[in-house]
Write an enzyme that holds these catalytic residues in place. Structure first.
Site, short mmCIF file in Angstrom:
data_model
loop_
_atom_site.label_atom_id
_atom_site.label_comp_id
_atom_site.label_asym_id
_atom_site.label_seq_id
_atom_site.Cartn_x
_atom_site.Cartn_y
_atom_site.Cartn_z
N HIS A 1 84.36 60.10 31.47
CA HIS A 1 83.10 60.80 31.70
C HIS A 1 83.20 61.53 33.03
O HIS A 1 84.12 61.29 33.81
CB HIS A 1 81.90 59.85 31.64
CG HIS A 1 81.87 58.80 32.72
ND1 HIS A 1 82.85 57.84 32.86
CD2 HIS A 1 80.96 58.56 33.71
CE1 HIS A 1 82.54 57.05 33.88
NE2 HIS A 1 81.41 57.47 34.42
N HIS B 1 81.49 61.65 35.86
CA HIS B 1 81.06 61.17 37.18
C HIS B 1 82.23 61.31 38.16
O HIS B 1 83.39 61.07 37.81
CB HIS B 1 80.59 59.72 37.11
CG HIS B 1 79.12 59.59 36.77
ND1 HIS B 1 78.58 58.49 36.16
CD2 HIS B 1 78.07 60.45 37.00
CE1 HIS B 1 77.27 58.67 36.00
NE2 HIS B 1 76.94 59.85 36.49
N ASP C 1 83.48 59.57 40.55
CA ASP C 1 84.41 58.46 40.81
C ASP C 1 85.40 58.27 39.66
O ASP C 1 86.27 57.40 39.74
CB ASP C 1 83.65 57.16 41.12
CG ASP C 1 82.74 56.71 39.98
OD1 ASP C 1 82.15 57.58 39.30
OD2 ASP C 1 82.60 55.49 39.77
N HIS C 2 85.29 59.08 38.62
CA HIS C 2 86.23 59.01 37.50
C HIS C 2 87.05 60.30 37.35
O HIS C 2 87.96 60.34 36.53
CB HIS C 2 85.48 58.71 36.19
CG HIS C 2 84.90 57.34 36.18
ND1 HIS C 2 85.44 56.30 35.44
CD2 HIS C 2 83.84 56.81 36.86
CE1 HIS C 2 84.72 55.21 35.65
NE2 HIS C 2 83.75 55.49 36.50
N HIS D 1 75.51 55.54 28.52
CA HIS D 1 75.57 55.63 29.98
C HIS D 1 74.57 56.69 30.40
O HIS D 1 73.93 57.32 29.56
CB HIS D 1 77.00 55.97 30.42
CG HIS D 1 77.26 55.86 31.89
ND1 HIS D 1 76.88 54.77 32.64
CD2 HIS D 1 77.87 56.72 32.76
CE1 HIS D 1 77.24 54.97 33.90
NE2 HIS D 1 77.84 56.13 34.01
N ASP E 1 82.26 54.08 31.68
CA ASP E 1 81.07 53.35 32.09
C ASP E 1 80.13 53.18 30.89
O ASP E 1 79.97 54.10 30.08
CB ASP E 1 80.35 54.10 33.21
CG ASP E 1 81.13 54.06 34.52
OD1 ASP E 1 82.25 53.52 34.52
OD2 ASP E 1 80.61 54.56 35.53
N HIS F 1 86.25 48.02 37.23
CA HIS F 1 85.12 48.83 37.69
C HIS F 1 84.08 47.93 38.37
O HIS F 1 82.91 47.87 37.98
CB HIS F 1 84.48 49.58 36.50
CG HIS F 1 83.60 50.72 36.93
ND1 HIS F 1 82.24 50.59 37.06
CD2 HIS F 1 83.89 52.02 37.22
CE1 HIS F 1 81.73 51.76 37.41
NE2 HIS F 1 82.70 52.64 37.52
#
Lengths: 358, 358
Positions: free
Chosen positions: B60, B62, B64-65, B181, B252, B310
């Site tokens: 996804h 975001h 942090d990914h 999510h 997530d 995570h």
């Protein structure tokens, strides 16, 4: 006033040397210059508080100087470290970069930010630049929901060189000057206002005055009358104003001569020194400087202190093992050979104190 | 087949726990799943060679990914580690992200790449998503100069749940399934083909055959004639085919139930476990899972092994000092309480070997 280097490596971050970033601390504010990937992690290793950063300056849009900015903003927000606004300065294209990266990652920010973009002069766009940037730089006009209206700053001219005026208010004024690199790259010139001289207590007393509200009046240029009826001005009871400090922080550059008229007598000059003297041809081809190139220019502008940074990742301590290979200590040695002793090498998490002038 | 975790922290990278990324090693190829900021530095700390990565999957968008992906591609190129192409899979918007970040940073790449985007189903876009993503996801149609034509993959339906078919060729097939999510998030399902059974030497010999070219013919389904004139087929001389391994790597998620029909009897199930059981309300509100939520689902789909990852950055070893605070070891304990022993906690740079089924 202090400078803390967060990352001092060129091209990409490595476990030994992070990508470009440094922080200028002044009067409780933190100003960041460049923000390569991993800068937020370097900040966490330092004593500096990310939430105190109120201005971020990006010298140029290469990834090793700006890929960490969106993540840094997200982390400051997620950890609720800040509510005041952040001003972000950089080349045209930076607003689009932030809008697209923060927008596509659906990033919420709990503080406001605005982007002040420097419009490069046409000669700063090289053929290489145009080949590699095949998209417009300013076609995303919808602002991020946490973004206030910013502005675009065009170059002004002085002594035949362009400069961009970024901050005119407050005790530190900031302008940018032009560097020569593969893509538009800037050096930031930070100039502290004159620092008022100290009150001379014996002079005050000789007029029958003492420290107190009257001093503020004198500092503000008001003529006061002494108990004996003598008019007293600032210059009667204060030492001379002290020249403010002047710090210059440069982006990648193979030729910084366009800065010369703007940075004479700089107190601290931070400049890249990517490759050793014997690799000058490769350095220039890639838009970078050697120790000798950096030192000669710093001497030309009468820099009091030179700090070299942005070292090729080839210079590791372990490279010392090979007889013909260099380390950063060797780059510093080469720089000192040209510049003299007032020169230091930056290192990740190393802090330099910049003392008030006398 | 091995999985190496590069980063196992939630929300942002820290010096103790990097942002999300893991690498699946199989048959000399490296496939990366997620690429948070700083992933390239974690790779350098591991024994894995970045230049061997030929596929990157993003669960996804975001930060942090995925904030590390452009820097990783640049570094692989700058260090001349690769000339073969790289295929990049992720949600709609990933192509725009790459085109804008690589374009504005004027990044050259010495290898080709292409982007395969999964088009989320309309219900995957939450209100939160729409508020935070105020720009179109696919309006940058000019490809990066190193980019080949990719594709957009729409969902297909099976057993009432959507899935996206990503790789249909080669020994590992890959599909994606839907997670719940705050923004569109996916789980990747990697399925190895049946592994042919072993030749049974005593059976071969009983027909008067020996190892050699005849075995390849038998494996290819050809009936051969023994020296004594008996027709021999594959099943006469080989053990039964061995079921291929099935690995599921999730993004997530606060609800992974849409995966259930697709991931039954998975060998290794990698799932986020961001917050402890007592924080379930906050976890769900933020689109995340607790140990119990993860374990219950893994049991439901009969997972043989569960790996949790995570972890909120709040879980540090030093948090152990406070009596009421948890560490990752406590999250693992809570997971085992629901799932049983076949469960492990990931950690940065930790490798798990996934053995061939028997």
């Amino acid at each position: 006033m202090e400078i803390t280097f967060l990352g001092t490596g060129s091209a990409y971050p490595s476990p030994k040397r992070a990508a470009s970033s440094l922080v200028l601390r002044y009067s409780g504010e933190l100003w960041m210059f460049d923000c390569g990937e991993g800068t937020q992690t370097q900040l966490m290793k330092s004593p500096l508080k990310a939430g105190k950063i109120n201005r971020i300056f990006i010298t140029h849009l290469h990834g090793d100087h700006m890929y960490g900015i969106s993540g840094l903003l997200c982390t400051i927000s997620q950890s609720n470290q800040r509510d005041g606004p952040v001003s972000i300065y950089g080349p045209l294209g930076l607003a689009k970069y932030l809008r697209v990266t923060l927008g596509l990652s659906r990033s919420d920010l709990c503080f406001r930010f605005r982007v002040i973009e420097m419009v490069p002069t046409p000669d700063m766009y090289t053929e290489d630049n145009d080949r590699l940037c095949n998209i417009p730089e300013d076609d995303v006009t919808i602002r991020h929901h946490a973004e206030d209206e910013g502005m675009k700053v065009d170059a002004q001219m002085r002594d035949g060189v362009p400069y961009w005026t970024l901050i005119e208010e407050g005790p530190l004024k900031v302008r940018a000057g032009k560097l020569e690199h593969r893509i538009p790259s800037f050096g930031f010139i930070i100039e502290e206002d004159l620092v008022p001289g100290k009150f001379l207590v014996d002079k005050l007393e000789s007029f029958g005055l003492s420290r107190g509200p009257v001093c503020q009046q004198l500092m503000n240029g008001i003529t006061v009358t002494s108990p004996t009826g003598v008019p007293v001005t600032k210059s009667d009871v204060m030492g001379p104003d002290i020249p403010g400090r002047k710090v210059v922080i440069c982006g990648d550059s193979s030729n910084s001569s366009y800065l010369a008229p703007l940075v004479q007598n700089v107190d601290v000059f931070v400049h890249e020194t990517t490759l050793q003297n014997s690799m000058e041809e490769m350095a220039v081809e890639r838009g970078h400087s050697t120790p000798q190139m950096t030192a000669e220019f710093a001497k030309q502008v009468n820099a009091k202190m030179l700090i070299i940074t942005h070292f090729s990742q080839r210079y590791t301590e372990s490279s010392k093992k090979a007889e013909d290979s260099y380390t950063v200590a060797d780059l510093l040695k080469e720089t000192r050979e040209s510049f003299g002793e007032g020169c230091e090498a930056a290192d990740d998490l190393k802090t330099f104190v910049i003392k008030t002038n006398k």
